[in-house]
Every structure is written in C-alpha cells, then in structure tokens.
Design an enzyme around this catalytic site. Structure first.
Site, PDB file in Angstrom:
ATOM      1  N   ARG A  76       0.826  -1.211   0.000  1.00  0.00           N
ATOM      2  CA  ARG A  76       0.000   0.000   0.000  1.00  0.00           C
ATOM      3  C   ARG A  76       0.865   1.267   0.000  1.00  0.00           C
ATOM      4  O   ARG A  76       0.392   2.348   0.316  1.00  0.00           O
ATOM      5  CB  ARG A  76      -0.938  -0.016   1.213  1.00  0.00           C
ATOM      6  CG  ARG A  76      -1.995  -1.125   1.147  1.00  0.00           C
ATOM      7  CD  ARG A  76      -3.117  -0.889   2.107  1.00  0.00           C
ATOM      8  NE  ARG A  76      -4.095  -1.961   2.100  1.00  0.00           N
ATOM      9  CZ  ARG A  76      -5.125  -2.046   1.268  1.00  0.00           C
ATOM     10  NH1 ARG A  76      -5.309  -1.115   0.364  1.00  0.00           N
ATOM     11  NH2 ARG A  76      -5.967  -3.063   1.343  1.00  0.00           N
ATOM     12  N   ASP A 137     -13.825  -4.486  -3.533  1.00  0.00           N
ATOM     13  CA  ASP A 137     -14.825  -3.579  -2.960  1.00  0.00           C
ATOM     14  C   ASP A 137     -15.768  -3.009  -4.027  1.00  0.00           C
ATOM     15  O   ASP A 137     -16.819  -2.458  -3.684  1.00  0.00           O
ATOM     16  CB  ASP A 137     -14.133  -2.407  -2.236  1.00  0.00           C
ATOM     17  CG  ASP A 137     -13.207  -2.870  -1.135  1.00  0.00           C
ATOM     18  OD1 ASP A 137     -13.352  -4.024  -0.688  1.00  0.00           O
ATOM     19  OD2 ASP A 137     -12.330  -2.091  -0.728  1.00  0.00           O
ATOM     20  N   MET A 179     -16.337  -7.986   3.771  1.00  0.00           N
ATOM     21  CA  MET A 179     -15.421  -6.855   3.500  1.00  0.00           C
ATOM     22  C   MET A 179     -16.058  -5.802   2.592  1.00  0.00           C
ATOM     23  O   MET A 179     -17.202  -5.942   2.170  1.00  0.00           O
ATOM     24  CB  MET A 179     -14.143  -7.373   2.854  1.00  0.00           C
ATOM     25  CG  MET A 179     -13.092  -7.830   3.835  1.00  0.00           C
ATOM     26  SD  MET A 179     -11.586  -8.240   2.929  1.00  0.00           S
ATOM     27  CE  MET A 179     -10.419  -8.380   4.280  1.00  0.00           C
ATOM     28  N   TYR A 299     -10.120 -12.332   4.873  1.00  0.00           N
ATOM     29  CA  TYR A 299      -9.278 -12.403   3.675  1.00  0.00           C
ATOM     30  C   TYR A 299      -9.589 -13.581   2.763  1.00  0.00           C
ATOM     31  O   TYR A 299      -9.088 -13.633   1.648  1.00  0.00           O
ATOM     32  CB  TYR A 299      -7.805 -12.389   4.090  1.00  0.00           C
ATOM     33  CG  TYR A 299      -7.473 -11.079   4.754  1.00  0.00           C
ATOM     34  CD1 TYR A 299      -7.115  -9.981   4.000  1.00  0.00           C
ATOM     35  CD2 TYR A 299      -7.625 -10.932   6.128  1.00  0.00           C
ATOM     36  CE1 TYR A 299      -6.884  -8.759   4.595  1.00  0.00           C
ATOM     37  CE2 TYR A 299      -7.390  -9.713   6.737  1.00  0.00           C
ATOM     38  CZ  TYR A 299      -7.022  -8.626   5.960  1.00  0.00           C
ATOM     39  OH  TYR A 299      -6.819  -7.414   6.546  1.00  0.00           O
TER      40      TYR A 299
HETATM   41  O1  F6P Z   1      -9.737  -2.919  -0.434  1.00  0.00           O
HETATM   42  C1  F6P Z   1      -9.807  -4.289  -0.304  1.00  0.00           C
HETATM   43  C2  F6P Z   1      -9.899  -4.661   1.133  1.00  0.00           C
HETATM   44  O2  F6P Z   1      -9.919  -6.069   1.215  1.00  0.00           O
HETATM   45  C3  F6P Z   1     -11.055  -4.060   1.912  1.00  0.00           C
HETATM   46  O3  F6P Z   1     -12.257  -4.741   1.664  1.00  0.00           O
HETATM   47  C4  F6P Z   1     -10.537  -4.163   3.309  1.00  0.00           C
HETATM   48  O4  F6P Z   1     -11.151  -3.201   4.138  1.00  0.00           O
HETATM   49  C5  F6P Z   1      -9.084  -3.868   3.141  1.00  0.00           C
HETATM   50  O5  F6P Z   1      -8.751  -4.216   1.831  1.00  0.00           O
HETATM   51  C6  F6P Z   1      -8.174  -4.615   4.062  1.00  0.00           C
HETATM   52  O6  F6P Z   1      -6.895  -4.103   3.898  1.00  0.00           O
HETATM   53  P1  F6P Z   1      -5.547  -4.791   4.366  1.00  0.00           P
HETATM   54  O7  F6P Z   1      -5.199  -5.832   3.338  1.00  0.00           O
HETATM   55  O8  F6P Z   1      -4.559  -3.682   4.324  1.00  0.00           O
HETATM   56  O9  F6P Z   1      -5.797  -5.371   5.700  1.00  0.00           O
END
Ligand code: F6P
Length: 376
Positions: A76, A137, A179, A299
C-alpha cells in the site's frame, strides 16, 4: 528498425483475484500483438522506488490466468509518502529515475481509487501512466466493474449459503461480516444472492432495534433463525453521524490544530468501531432471545482462483490497456463499459469512491423481497 516499446507494470493496494489474469492480458497483448517488451516491479510502488523487478517474458505469463494473488507482490506504499529507513519521504524522483533507467514508454498500475491517485501524481510528474480498476470492494468510479469483485461476491455468497443450514439447524442468528471498506457492494450483493434476512451497509446507517424487529417478525412467521449480513464499514445511526461530522471537519480544515483534532477524532471513531460485528450480534441476542453467532469472512474473500467473470474482465481490460499504450493514450484508467472499454481521465477517478446510492436498484430489490436494511 523502430525501437520496441517497453512497458513497466505493478500491482498496488490490497490484492484481489484477477490480478494475474490482468498482468497476463496486458503482457500477452503487448508482447504478442504489439511487439513490446515488459518489466514487472515487485511489491507495488515500493519495488519501482527500490528498483526491484522481473523481466516478464512470454513464458512468465503462462499458467497464471487461474492463479490468485499477484505474481509481482503488492503493497500500500505511496511514492510521495514512503517510509524509508524509518522516515517518511517523497520518493517521486526515484520513481522517475527508475522509469528512465528501464527506458519505459509507459507504466501500468493495477489498483483501485488510491492507486489511481498515486498514478495521477506520477502522470503530473511527466510519466506515461495508465491504470486498471482492481478491487473486491467494487468502489472505483466511472467503470462498470472492477476485477476481483465477481470472485469475492461468489465466495461471500457461498459462505452465506452455507451459514443458512447451520443457522436453521440451531435456531440461531448468524451475523456474517463481509469486507468492502467504506462501500457496501459486496455485502449487499452477497446478502441478496445468498438470501440474507438483514443486510447492513455503510451507506444506510442502521438501528439494531430495526434489525431485531425483522428477526422477531420472522420468528412470529415460523422462521426461528436469521442471517444478518453486515459490512465491515457499517455503522449504527449515532456512530455514522459522529463519523460524518468528523469527516466533514477534516475536509473543512486545511491544516493546523483543527485538522489535527478532526484526524484524531476519526482515528478514535475507527478504534471504537473495532469489534462492531460482535457487539451487533450480542445486542441482537439480547433483543430477540435467539442465540447468536458471528462469522467474519475476512481475507478468504480476496484469496484463491478468480472466477470466469473476473478472468474475462481482467483479460479484456489488460488487452485494451496494451492497445491504448500502442496508440499513445496515457493518463487514463481503462474502464469497463458494457461489452467494451473506455479510457477515463485519471483526474476523474483519483481518490474517489463509488458507494451504493441508497436508492440503487439493488437496494430496492432487496427491500421488495422483504430484506431489512436496518433503517425501518
Ligand atoms: O480494499 C480491499 C480490502 O480487502 C477491503 O475490503 C478491506 O477493508 C481492506 O482491503 C483490508 O486491507 P488490508 O489488506 O490492508 O488489511
């Protein structure tokens, strides 16, 4: 002989099914159809900054259509605010240096609205950039669809299906958290497709009492179990109002103590939101007298093999991306539009989020088949 065009590619943000299909789609079209060459940067923008890469020849693109995740890795990280040796630094110059070092004619970034924002900064710094909309999303603006969503929708729907039989057997409420970050597409879609009785999404602040009433109504009608699909970002009416006010304050304040205060308020509200699904489940148990259980899908929704719909979408967008590069069209996201594709200026996409309009046809359909959305 004319020099072969050279493309750099990276995957940024959370991973999602279909990323490898998109890498393959761009790569095969770029190499096979347009005679270009391809280099893949590892772990999103960080790999581009740190010059970590792999040459993506044709053979590296074989066998990845059906695989989950991303062969490139992701992160990210943002080029203009990257943590390097414990310090946050603007690494845009390093990106430009490596872009030039590799003799790139274009950089393709696969990601959502945040990635488009980073890509736009690089386009403004003079790079030829295009993006492809990826996210489970489904919240990228100006495209009919994002790859990853269809697969996640299948996974979440299958989970809701499975939860039905056990909820039924034990006469329980099962609250399933889905999610979607701040958007309710995945929860609403899976909730409708899986036949959830209550669907709670961020765009429609809920009252637990309204949800409990729906559950009690079902009991009176002879169904002593219920499935409640709740989005991770769903908030009750009071919390949603506090969150909206803090967000508004942050937007209004440019900098200084007022902005710091708003940022701190938002962080406190986020922290208080952790465990929300568990709280909803115990409140429902108290209000209905039915035993309740929680399932957080997490996940599992992002992993594994992409669905046929996502493979098709990712391949369409990827090959269209290679065509745009061949034509010299840059500074755009390759959107899906009907059966075709459409280049949309990054300015129109960057940092924006497509949420569920409260009068959207999915919302209306859900209401018409008797689903409670927590607001009445
Ligand atoms: O944007 C995709 C997503 O899976 C969202 O649905 C969720 O809130 C976020 O990423 C989780 O992020 P990370 O992988 O940084 O925990």
């Amino acid at each position: 002989m004319a020099r072969r065009k050279r493309i750099g590619i990276l995957t940024a943000g959370g991973d999602s099914p279909g990323l490898n299909a998109a890498i393959r789609g761009i790569g095969k079209a770029a190499i096979g159809h347009h005679g270009m060459t391809l280099v893949g940067f590892r772990d999103g923008f960080r790999g581009l900054v740190e010059d970590r890469y792999i040459a993506l020849e044709s053979r590296k693109l074989s066998g990845i259509l059906t695989t989950g995740g991303t062969i490139l890795g992701t992160s990210r990280d943002k080029p203009h605010q990257m943590l390097v040796d414990g310090v946050t630094a603007d690494m845009t110059a390093a990106v430009i240096r490596n872009y030039e070092k590799h003799g790139l004619d274009a950089l393709v970034c696969l990601g959502g609205g945040g990635t488009a924002k980073n890509a736009l900064r690089l386009a403004r710094a003079g790079l030829n950039v295009i993006t492809l909309p990826k996210t489970i999303d489904n919240d990228v603006v100006r495209t009919d669809a994002c790859f990853g969503f269809a697969t996640a929708l299948d996974v979440a729907t299958d989970a809701v299906d499975r939860l039905h039989s056990t909820a039924h057997s034990h006469h329980r409420i099962i609250v399933v958290e889905i999610m979607g970050h701040g958007a309710g597409w995945l929860t609403l879609g899976a909730g409708i497709a899986g036949g959830a009785d209550v669907i709670l999404i961020p765009e429609i602040p809920y009252s637990v009492e309204a949800a409990a009433q729906a559950v009690r109504r079902r009991v009176r009608n002879g169904s002593n179990f219920s499935i409640v699909a709740i989005a991770e970002g769903a908030r009750n009416i009071e919390d949603a109002a506090a969150y909206a006010a803090a967000l508004q304050q942050k937007k209004a304040a440019q900098a200084g103590p007022e902005r710091d205060q708003a940022v701190a308020a938002l962080a406190a509200l986020e922290a208080a939101h952790v465990g929300n699904t568990l709280r909803v489940a115990s409140e429902l148990e108290e209000l209905t007298g039915l035993e309740s259980r929680v399932t957080i899908l997490g996940y599992v929704q992002r992993g594994g093999t992409p669905s046929a719909a996502d493979r098709l979408l990712a391949t369409r967008l990827g090959s269209a991306g290679a065509d745009l590069i061949a034509e010299g069209v840059f500074g755009v996201m390759v959107a899906s539009r009907g059966d075709g594709t459409d280049p949309v200026a990054l300015e129109q996409v960057a940092g924006k989020r497509r949420t569920v309009p409260p009068d959207h046809s999915w919302v209306q359909s859900a209401r018409h088949v008797g689903v409670c959305l927590g607001d009445e």
